[in-house]
Design a protein around this motif. Sequence first.
Motif, PDB file in Angstrom:
ATOM      1  N   VAL A 160       0.865  -1.174   0.000  1.00 33.84           N
ATOM      2  CA  VAL A 160       0.000   0.000   0.000  1.00 33.84           C
ATOM      3  C   VAL A 160       0.902   1.224   0.000  1.00 33.84           C
ATOM      4  N   THR A 161       0.726   2.110  -0.969  1.00 38.17           N
ATOM      5  CA  THR A 161       1.563   3.301  -1.078  1.00 38.17           C
ATOM      6  C   THR A 161       0.748   4.531  -0.714  1.00 38.17           C
ATOM      7  N   LEU A 162       1.125   5.195   0.353  1.00 34.96           N
ATOM      8  CA  LEU A 162       0.483   6.446   0.744  1.00 34.96           C
ATOM      9  C   LEU A 162       1.021   7.587  -0.116  1.00 34.96           C
ATOM     10  N   PRO A 163       0.296   8.708  -0.225  1.00 34.84           N
ATOM     11  CA  PRO A 163       0.820   9.865  -0.953  1.00 34.84           C
ATOM     12  C   PRO A 163       2.208  10.223  -0.419  1.00 34.84           C
ATOM     13  N   PRO A 164       3.239  10.212  -1.249  1.00 33.54           N
ATOM     14  CA  PRO A 164       4.615  10.281  -0.748  1.00 33.54           C
ATOM     15  C   PRO A 164       4.972  11.624  -0.126  1.00 33.54           C
ATOM     16  N   VAL A 165       5.793  11.538   0.926  1.00 33.08           N
ATOM     17  CA  VAL A 165       6.408  12.716   1.525  1.00 33.08           C
ATOM     18  C   VAL A 165       7.890  12.423   1.721  1.00 33.08           C
ATOM     19  N   THR A 166       8.695  13.470   1.743  1.00 28.16           N
ATOM     20  CA  THR A 166      10.115  13.367   2.032  1.00 28.16           C
ATOM     21  C   THR A 166      10.471  14.455   3.025  1.00 28.16           C
ATOM     22  N   SER A 167      11.726  14.434   3.479  1.00 25.51           N
ATOM     23  CA  SER A 167      12.193  15.454   4.403  1.00 25.51           C
ATOM     24  C   SER A 167      12.547  16.723   3.646  1.00 25.51           C
TER      25      SER A 167
END
Length: 396
Positions: free
Chosen positions: A56-63
């Motif tokens: 399951v891939t959530l809407p991506p976030v990064t630092s």
Amino acid sequence: MKRLRAFFYVQHLLGIGHLARASRIAAALVDDGFDVTVVTGGAPIAGFPGLGVKSVTLPPVTSGDEGFSGLVDLQGKPIDDDFKKWRSEMLLQAFRDCRPDIVIVEAFPFGRRQMRFELLPLIEAIEATSPRPLLATSVRDILQERVKPGRNEETVDLVNRHFDLVMVHGDPAFATIDKTFPLAGAITAEVTYTGLVAAPPSPAASERFDVLVSVGGGAAGKSLVNSTIAAARNANNGWKWCLITGPNLPKGEFDAIARDATPGLSIFRFREDFASLLTGARLSVSQAGYNTVCDVLRAGCRSLLVPFAAGGETEQTVRALMLEELGLATVLMEKDLTPEGLAQAIEQALVGPTPSAHRLDLEGARRSAQILRERYRTWSPKVGPDFGKIHDQNRR
């Protein structure tokens, strides 16, 4: 035998270390007969979380930066409350769809506090589920030491209130959690050591390099990339160099350095056979991330570590110095990383003694699956305290 359902949450922000370790554990769970759903929330990385798992891939976030001070989407835009609500609802729906027997949360609450906007509602949903699934946290053996006042106390409170198991992915003969988490003695949940989560032994290398430089996920290793290129250009010894930049280096930057590469230096963004290449390398040069160190220990090759220390990070420096003390690596501090400093450190490492033999346990993935199965067999859900108080407290 009942086929246990495992729900595994992992969020990578800067590199891919958290995702790689979780993927190794997920693969071991599948091999042990678990039905595994892995929920990821970072930038998509080809090949992860791997075959055999539901993903399951959530809407991506990064630092937003190397100091992990904020969360942004893949376009670099800071995420807002609507975005957080969207992700949280998706995570909760994935949990309900899975109906797991075991929930594994990677890092939290020892790390990944940025994600508490969705992890606290997940824990609340776990508490409200009947029958309640077993809740485990999956943490590496060496933690970040520089934290805000009161944060360790909050971590212990969350663990003791809601978690049934703390899986520490390390060999206690090398490092125990109390070395970098001073309140470890206050944890009342069960704490167990799995061994280091290394990949299985690799086949012999298809290519051999004198100096194999790897930069992990790639976002935090530009200085090592640039110093390697300059050191290789200035070398006059006929060495065969390999530089693996990592998948997060922007394509334009990768293309530019690949065009200007000096003869004798091979440059790749990623090599699936990296662990195998280590077995044929005279020297590995890398940062001191958990997974790379595990690969080096498995290969038994000489190692020069340049620990990532930006933004007050301490974890890699602690690991690198401990390995140097055991005779398993040499260390070049990030502040001393220059083309000249790197070249000198490489020369010294190559003429130094071969690594000391070690007996560190590298079977942490397989052992994690065994521990979870054994723990679930003897587990009975505890009645937790009021969730609302801690929920409100940790939203501050």
